[in-house]
Design a protein around this motif. Sequence first.
Motif, PDB file in Angstrom:
ATOM      1  N   CYS A 105       0.823  -1.220   0.000  1.00 15.50           N
ATOM      2  CA  CYS A 105       0.000   0.000   0.000  1.00 15.50           C
ATOM      3  C   CYS A 105       0.851   1.261   0.000  1.00 15.50           C
ATOM      4  O   CYS A 105       0.366   2.343  -0.326  1.00 15.50           O
ATOM      5  CB  CYS A 105      -0.958   0.003   1.192  1.00 15.50           C
ATOM      6  N   GLY A 106       2.105   1.139   0.408  1.00 13.05           N
ATOM      7  CA  GLY A 106       3.001   2.295   0.385  1.00 13.05           C
ATOM      8  C   GLY A 106       2.948   3.155   1.631  1.00 13.05           C
ATOM      9  O   GLY A 106       3.655   4.160   1.721  1.00 13.05           O
ATOM     10  N   GLY A 107       2.127   2.775   2.579  1.00 16.83           N
ATOM     11  CA  GLY A 107       1.993   3.578   3.798  1.00 16.83           C
ATOM     12  C   GLY A 107       3.300   3.701   4.557  1.00 16.83           C
ATOM     13  O   GLY A 107       3.645   4.784   5.032  1.00 16.83           O
ATOM     14  N   CYS A 108       4.041   2.613   4.647  1.00 21.73           N
ATOM     15  CA  CYS A 108       5.313   2.641   5.389  1.00 21.73           C
ATOM     16  C   CYS A 108       6.283   3.627   4.737  1.00 21.73           C
ATOM     17  O   CYS A 108       6.999   4.363   5.423  1.00 21.73           O
ATOM     18  CB  CYS A 108       5.913   1.239   5.472  1.00 21.73           C
ATOM     19  N   ALA A 109       6.275   3.642   3.401  1.00 21.50           N
ATOM     20  CA  ALA A 109       7.147   4.576   2.685  1.00 21.50           C
ATOM     21  C   ALA A 109       6.681   6.012   2.930  1.00 21.50           C
ATOM     22  O   ALA A 109       7.491   6.929   3.050  1.00 21.50           O
ATOM     23  CB  ALA A 109       7.136   4.264   1.192  1.00 21.50           C
ATOM     24  N   GLY A 110       5.370   6.181   3.033  1.00 21.23           N
ATOM     25  CA  GLY A 110       4.809   7.518   3.247  1.00 21.23           C
ATOM     26  C   GLY A 110       5.171   8.105   4.594  1.00 21.23           C
ATOM     27  O   GLY A 110       5.407   9.306   4.708  1.00 21.23           O
ATOM     28  N   VAL A 111       5.209   7.280   5.624  1.00 21.87           N
ATOM     29  CA  VAL A 111       5.509   7.810   6.967  1.00 21.87           C
ATOM     30  C   VAL A 111       7.011   7.835   7.263  1.00 21.87           C
ATOM     31  O   VAL A 111       7.431   8.467   8.225  1.00 21.87           O
ATOM     32  CB  VAL A 111       4.787   7.009   8.087  1.00 21.87           C
ATOM     33  N   ALA A 169       2.874   2.043  11.829  1.00 28.15           N
ATOM     34  CA  ALA A 169       1.913   2.586  10.854  1.00 28.15           C
ATOM     35  C   ALA A 169       1.275   1.516   9.979  1.00 28.15           C
ATOM     36  O   ALA A 169       0.167   1.698   9.488  1.00 28.15           O
ATOM     37  CB  ALA A 169       2.601   3.626   9.976  1.00 28.15           C
ATOM     38  N   CYS A 170       1.943   0.403   9.775  1.00 27.41           N
ATOM     39  CA  CYS A 170       1.410  -0.616   8.860  1.00 27.41           C
ATOM     40  C   CYS A 170       0.047  -1.100   9.367  1.00 27.41           C
ATOM     41  O   CYS A 170      -0.066  -1.592  10.495  1.00 27.41           O
ATOM     42  CB  CYS A 170       2.377  -1.792   8.749  1.00 27.41           C
ATOM     43  N   PRO A 171      -0.998  -0.960   8.545  1.00 24.99           N
ATOM     44  CA  PRO A 171      -2.359  -1.316   9.003  1.00 24.99           C
ATOM     45  C   PRO A 171      -2.543  -2.798   9.305  1.00 24.99           C
ATOM     46  O   PRO A 171      -3.490  -3.174   9.982  1.00 24.99           O
ATOM     47  CB  PRO A 171      -3.254  -0.896   7.836  1.00 24.99           C
TER      48      PRO A 171
END
Lengths: 397, 65
Positions: free
Chosen positions: B17-23, B52-54
């Motif tokens: 999802c890219g969330g880890c890269a985003g934060v 942060a990873c959901p």
Amino acid sequence: MTEIMKYDVVVVGAGIAGPIVARNVAREGYSVLLVDKKPAIGAPKQCAEGINISIFERYDIPYDKRFINREIYGARIYSPSGYELEIKYKKVSGVILERKVFDKMLAFYAARSGADVLSRTEVEDVIRENGKIVGVKAKHEGEPVEIYGDIIVAADGVESTIARKAGINTYAPPHEFDSAYEYEMLIDGFDPDLIHLWFGNDVAPRGYVWVFPKDEDRANVGIGINSDNPKTAKYYLDKWLKENNIPSKKLLEINVGVVPVGGFLKELAKENVVVVGDAARQVNPMHGGGMAEAMKAGTIASKWIVKALEEENLELLKNYTTEWWEKDGKRLERVLKIRKAVEKLNDEDLDVFIEVLSGTDAEKIAEGNYTEVIKVLLKHPKVLMSARRISLLKELL
Amino acid sequence: MVEKIKIIVNEDKCYLCGGCAGVCPSLAIKVSSSKWEFFQDKCISCKICINACPVGALDFEPLEG
């Protein structure tokens, strides 16, 4: 061999903001390329898919049944102990979209307006010449391409790779992100004309659980929590389903993502790079909705991109930063302040407020008159007995 | 002194999802449409990505030395 392309504007990312910019700029006759890394624009979605009805007219988007999954007439809010507040309008107030179709149609409108669109094109880096960004390096279906552009638009989502590579500070503290997890699933027993929201510090710390109906018995059921929480969003959503005896064995989709809910970029344009949407953290910090904010920002950005191209003066791009902060940044900063005050509410506070509001004042909420609502709360004995509650509510005024 | 760590991904759990890269404050993670990548030299061992990873797809292991 590397293919070389050249455009006036290169837009990286075909979520919401990217196609709006691409469409608006292409309409003015400039050459635009919109790229997206996904093979199918819009899929997978990272969204609960709800949006206000007003966006269609405001941003010149057709009200097309192909991507409008369901019309919604309001919301029902549930407190931790089960008090309910219903806000119902006589007319349609919002819609649940089918993002997979909606995003692709926005890209289609951009293409129809003259933009080129390339899906499965993953931008990996910027190209610099004499220290200045002149384009991006990408792979289209695995083959290298170099795309040169006078202006590069970073609409590449929460990762904001392009903005960061351009030297734009996109840092936001971990607390300014939500961690989100969602099932599209079969679910019974909820009024399908309303969206449903559950609050509570054990239910969804800092956030809420949502049920956004798509059919009588199908909905997006999701959760957003503070991303610095030691437990995962999935943990909290599965716990909520179990505690509410909701069967979770009819899951049609699982959607996952991180949502920026604060930390708006101070600098939205640097030299010839413009940042929009999630990449610019342009999301409502209260409810985590980013589509309308992306449309607003994309509209302002495209106006200044067109002016910069017309006058061949990239300095004009800075006006996007100025105008966004004047129009929307100030408003969202205020919303962020409210979110920070609401974060301090404990479950008992939430119960009291929702219980009080579930009486006569729902109409004021329906009218969007939050100040009046807070004034009403401030007059209630259950609020007046608590100096802390009075103080919290005054923070919201 | 902050313990130096290596971030590891459980590929079976990861949705890219890219969330880890985003934060990530230091661009130590890159998520493309087909793979998750970690750049040890950029990692500042803050562990923000892990929380942060959901879905809890990220973990860490300590680095020796």
